[in-house]
Design an enzyme around this catalytic site. Structure first.
Site, PDB file in Angstrom:
ATOM      1  N   GLY A   1       0.891  -1.367  -0.006  1.00  0.00           N
ATOM      2  CA  GLY A   1       0.080  -0.056  -0.138  1.00  0.00           C
ATOM      3  C   GLY A   1       0.811   1.201  -0.117  1.00  0.00           C
ATOM      4  O   GLY A   1       1.923   1.314   0.563  1.00  0.00           O
TER       5      GLY A   1
ATOM      6  N   ARG B   1       1.030  -5.726  -5.010  1.00  0.00           N
ATOM      7  CA  ARG B   1       1.209  -6.633  -3.935  1.00  0.00           C
ATOM      8  C   ARG B   1       1.679  -8.038  -4.199  1.00  0.00           C
ATOM      9  O   ARG B   1       1.432  -8.916  -3.587  1.00  0.00           O
ATOM     10  CB  ARG B   1      -0.148  -6.657  -3.119  1.00  0.00           C
TER      11      ARG B   1
ATOM     12  N   ASP C   1       5.521  -8.004   5.546  1.00  0.00           N
ATOM     13  CA  ASP C   1       5.708  -9.349   4.725  1.00  0.00           C
ATOM     14  C   ASP C   1       6.830  -9.135   3.676  1.00  0.00           C
ATOM     15  O   ASP C   1       7.546  -9.880   3.268  1.00  0.00           O
ATOM     16  CB  ASP C   1       4.248  -9.474   4.007  1.00  0.00           C
TER      17      ASP C   1
ATOM     18  N   LYS D   1       8.252   0.458   5.722  1.00  0.00           N
ATOM     19  CA  LYS D   1       7.131   1.320   5.081  1.00  0.00           C
ATOM     20  C   LYS D   1       5.663   0.733   5.714  1.00  0.00           C
ATOM     21  O   LYS D   1       5.432  -0.608   5.544  1.00  0.00           O
ATOM     22  CB  LYS D   1       7.186   1.339   3.602  1.00  0.00           C
ATOM     23  N   THR D   2       4.901   1.194   5.956  1.00  0.00           N
ATOM     24  CA  THR D   2       3.388   1.234   6.033  1.00  0.00           C
ATOM     25  C   THR D   2       2.665   2.267   6.913  1.00  0.00           C
ATOM     26  O   THR D   2       3.268   2.717   7.972  1.00  0.00           O
ATOM     27  CB  THR D   2       3.071  -0.138   6.639  1.00  0.00           C
TER      28      THR D   2
ATOM     29  N   LYS E   1     -25.812  17.762  16.526  1.00  0.00           N
ATOM     30  CA  LYS E   1     -26.877  17.001  16.094  1.00  0.00           C
ATOM     31  C   LYS E   1     -26.667  15.560  15.539  1.00  0.00           C
ATOM     32  O   LYS E   1     -27.431  14.866  15.279  1.00  0.00           O
ATOM     33  CB  LYS E   1     -27.937  17.536  15.187  1.00  0.00           C
ATOM     34  N   TYR E   2     -25.259  15.311  15.291  1.00  0.00           N
ATOM     35  CA  TYR E   2     -24.897  14.056  14.845  1.00  0.00           C
ATOM     36  C   TYR E   2     -23.879  13.285  15.753  1.00  0.00           C
ATOM     37  O   TYR E   2     -23.041  13.909  16.288  1.00  0.00           O
ATOM     38  CB  TYR E   2     -24.244  14.308  13.414  1.00  0.00           C
TER      39      TYR E   2
ATOM     40  N   MET F   1      -8.154   3.532   8.368  1.00  0.00           N
ATOM     41  CA  MET F   1      -7.327   2.433   8.088  1.00  0.00           C
ATOM     42  C   MET F   1      -6.525   1.770   9.199  1.00  0.00           C
ATOM     43  O   MET F   1      -5.982   2.347  10.072  1.00  0.00           O
ATOM     44  CB  MET F   1      -6.497   2.451   6.793  1.00  0.00           C
TER      45      MET F   1
ATOM     46  N   ARG G   1      -5.492  -2.508   9.115  1.00  0.00           N
ATOM     47  CA  ARG G   1      -6.147  -3.700   8.924  1.00  0.00           C
ATOM     48  C   ARG G   1      -6.101  -4.659  10.203  1.00  0.00           C
ATOM     49  O   ARG G   1      -6.780  -5.301  10.520  1.00  0.00           O
ATOM     50  CB  ARG G   1      -5.520  -4.581   7.675  1.00  0.00           C
TER      51      ARG G   1
ATOM     52  N   TYR H   1      -7.749   6.176   1.944  1.00  0.00           N
ATOM     53  CA  TYR H   1      -7.071   6.527   0.911  1.00  0.00           C
ATOM     54  C   TYR H   1      -6.602   7.982   0.894  1.00  0.00           C
ATOM     55  O   TYR H   1      -5.713   8.385   0.483  1.00  0.00           O
ATOM     56  CB  TYR H   1      -7.766   5.969  -0.155  1.00  0.00           C
TER      57      TYR H   1
HETATM   58  P1  FBP Z   1       0.709  -1.936   3.597  1.00  0.00           P
HETATM   59  O1  FBP Z   1       0.589  -2.907   4.768  1.00  0.00           O
HETATM   60  O2  FBP Z   1       0.785  -2.524   2.406  1.00  0.00           O
HETATM   61  O3  FBP Z   1       1.372  -0.722   3.907  1.00  0.00           O
HETATM   62  O4  FBP Z   1      -1.034  -1.476   3.541  1.00  0.00           O
HETATM   63  C1  FBP Z   1      -1.916  -0.864   4.538  1.00  0.00           C
HETATM   64  C2  FBP Z   1      -3.241  -0.648   3.863  1.00  0.00           C
HETATM   65  O5  FBP Z   1      -2.975   0.835   3.716  1.00  0.00           O
HETATM   66  C3  FBP Z   1      -4.163  -0.820   5.222  1.00  0.00           C
HETATM   67  O6  FBP Z   1      -4.102   0.073   6.050  1.00  0.00           O
HETATM   68  C4  FBP Z   1      -5.370  -1.259   4.102  1.00  0.00           C
HETATM   69  O7  FBP Z   1      -6.293  -2.174   4.906  1.00  0.00           O
HETATM   70  C5  FBP Z   1      -4.963  -1.597   3.053  1.00  0.00           C
HETATM   71  O8  FBP Z   1      -3.452  -1.209   2.737  1.00  0.00           O
HETATM   72  C6  FBP Z   1      -5.596  -1.501   1.741  1.00  0.00           C
HETATM   73  O9  FBP Z   1      -5.082  -2.042   0.647  1.00  0.00           O
HETATM   74  P2  FBP Z   1      -5.487  -1.790  -0.919  1.00  0.00           P
HETATM   75  O10 FBP Z   1      -4.647  -0.598  -1.293  1.00  0.00           O
HETATM   76  O11 FBP Z   1      -4.996  -3.025  -1.526  1.00  0.00           O
HETATM   77  O12 FBP Z   1      -6.917  -1.269  -0.983  1.00  0.00           O
END
Ligand code: FBP
Length: 555
Positions: A81, A145, A176, A202-203, A242-243, A250, A252, A426
């Site tokens: 990602g 990926r 990974d 990275k992540t 009101k909400y 993100m 996972r 995103y």
């Molecule tokens: P990485 O672990 O590869 O850095 O990606 C993390 C992430 O941004 C997660 O937070 C999210 O669940 C996932 O990628 C979304 O992946 P995709 O870009 O394939 O929709």
């Protein structure tokens, strides 16, 4: 291409390097530390990595450069990602490579690891690279990926490297991808290919960290971006009154992103998946916990609030994972065809209720209809439920509403509950990197080249002391095997880098735990605002609250 004023201004930004890398290439020498061993399962990891196991930690220092002078042809790959700062890793790598020898070559393999196997590449030059300095995104070469893990792939990679005269590969990825980098490094060395492999952490999820890696790049910018948005929503919420906003962020497998956003914005509720698992919380108990906050605030005249939900939370609810497991079993192989042939939802519901255990059916029955149906629509290539696609922000708001309706019936609550839903993911992955990420990433790339130049293989580029000003950062490298242990993956024992989950006895969670009861009832929102790129250091060079708490620079 039309450039925005910020983009033009960011091109001029000169990322800060750690002090020991600042005097120029000719004055960077190596200090070797102790031999390392893996964090667990030492004998097994050693047996799997006979050529790269047990190497020494290294740190760079100011001193005469003693590296061997040879022409370097380096290949770089972005894996997984997007994370803000990826471009700067490549820029730092390029600058160090060219500063060492103008004839050195940097090749970018396109669209992730598959670019190496398919020999799909470009060669960087000044003009091309300058368009990407200090910008977000991975569009410089693209990402993907595909996993590099089989012997066949390694053989092809080896041939591609031979064709280009490649001396080293830099893999920029998460746990990974860096695990696979270690396996590739071992393969290259065992086969005397002469190709080195260096990883970069990275992540945005922040779950590649350990005693050596203080944080993965991208986490800082992504969480600051989400926190800006959450802060803005909090202000709107406190204005309109009101909400209730249910905001999924993100992350996972781990809840570092949710926790950091909560520390930055002080919402009424933030779920932490690791706590949900540790306390074996059910969906109903989580809904009840959130509803308690709704009711308490309503009694004070505040029919509004903000709840942060980590993306992966449902997988941490034990009864929900059992349900998913049963659904996967129920539709394995040809059984899916029988299910798909049923035309009405009523028939499908009947099919499901006859096959799930009583306990799982009870969980399934309380889910809102759209979530029930989602579990059967979005399935991965193996036919499994794609848990990451479940709209958990909507799931929890529906469960809270049902809980409040019950309380209304019992005369325990008479407030208003209007929910709105958001998913921030995103939006943060390709933001212009914060100064922190711009500096950190450039340093990681620069440092990666120094590791190559000094002949290291199977190392992760390491820059530490990150809660201090960049001048005091420490650059070096750590053998990737040091971070590995054996875990069961897809029915097999595999050597992997241990994924870092939120530690419930760690300082960031403890801080959150000490404050959350107050935040859930009162309105204590904080508004971090947009990332600042120009201005005083106290607003432009902030680290995350997580890092500051972990390193003790914030109490
Ligand atoms: P990485 O672990 O590869 O850095 O990606 C993390 C992430 O941004 C997660 O937070 C999210 O669940 C996932 O990628 C979304 O992946 P995709 O870009 O394939 O929709």
């Amino acid at each position: 291409m039309k450039l925005s004023p910020l983009q033009i201004a960011r091109y001029q930004y000169q990322p800060k390097l750690p002090g020991m890398l600042r005097n120029g290439i000719s004055e960077i020498c190596v200090k070797e530390g102790e031999a390392t061993q893996s964090v667990a399962d030492q004998e097994k990891i050693k047996a799997l990595f006979p050529n790269t196991y047990g190497k020494k930690e290294i740190t760079f220092e100011r001193g005469t450069n003693t590296s061997v002078s040879k022409k370097q042809v380096v290949g770089v790959i972005l894996s997984g990602g997007q994370a803000p700062g990826g471009h700067n890793v490549i820029c730092g790598l390029y600058d160090a490579l060219k500063a060492t020898n103008k004839d050195n070559v940097l090749i970018g393999f396109k669209k992730g690891p598959s670019g190496l196997i398919e020999d799909d590449y470009l060669v960087f030059d000044d003009e091309y690279i300058n368009q990407y300095r200090n910008t977000g995104g991975f569009d410089i070469i693209g990402s993907g990926r595909t996993k590099l893990e089989t012997k066949e792939q390694f053989n092809v990679a080896s041939e591609v490297c031979k064709k280009h005269g490649i001396t080293a590969i830099v893999i920029i990825g998460g746990d990974d991808s860096n695990t696979n980098a270690a396996v590739l490094a071992e393969y290259f060395q065992a086969n005397n290919t002469g190709v080195q492999v260096i990883g970069c952490p990275k992540t945005i999820d922040g779950d590649l960290k350990n005693e050596d890696i203080e944080c993965s790049f991208g986490f800082d910018t992504a969480t600051k971006t989400y926190s800006e948005l959450i802060g803005n929503i909090e202000r709107d919420c406190n204005s309109a009154k009101k909400y209730w906003h249910f905001i999924k962020v993100m992350g996972r497998s781990a809840s570092h992103v949710a926790l950091e956003c909560a520390l930055e914005t002080q919402p009424n509720i933030c779920l932490i998946s690791e706590e949900v698992a540790a306390k074996k919380m059910s969906l109903a108990s989580i809904a009840n916990y959130i509803a308690d906050s709704v009711v308490s605030r309503s009694k004070k005249g505040m029919n509004f609030g903000v709840a942060i939900i980590p993306e992966g939370v449902v997988e941490f609810v034990p009864e929900f994972s059992t349900l998913i497991h049963e659904i996967n079993e129920m539709l394995a192989g040809s059984k899916a065809d029988e299910f798909n042939a049923l035309s009405s939802w009523n028939d499908k519901y009947q099919f499901i209720s006859e096959r799930l255990t009583k306990e799982s059916m009870a969980v399934f029955a309380i889910l809102p209809l759209n979530i029930q149906q989602q579990l059967f629509l979005d399935r991965d290539p193996h036919g499994n439920v794609q848990v990451s696609l479940i709209e958990s922000e909507k799931l929890f708001s529906a469960l809270v509403k049902a809980n409040l309706d019950e309380r209304k019936k019992n005369g325990e609550y008479d407030g208003k509950f209007n929910a709105l839903h958001h998913f921030f993911g995103y939006e943060g992955r390709c933001a212009f990197p914060s100064n922190f990420d711009a500096d950190y990433c450039y340093s990681l790339g620069y440092n990666a080249f120094m590791l190559i130049q000094y002949g290291y293989n199977g190392y992760l580029s390491k820059v530490s002391n990150l809660s201090k000003p960049a001048e005091e950062w420490v650059a070096g490298g750590m053998p990737i095997t040091k971070m590995m242990n054996i875990e069961r993956r897809h029915g097999e024992d595999k050597p992997v880098i241990r994924k870092a989950l939120v530690e419930l006895d760690g300082k960031p969670f403890k801080y959150f735990e000490a404050h959350r009861d107050l935040w859930s009832v009162e309105t204590c929102y904080t508004y971090p605002g947009a990332i600042q790129y120009f201005g005083p250091s106290e607003v432009c060079d902030l680290t995350t609250v997580t890092l500051a708490l972990e390193k003790g620079t914030l109490k």
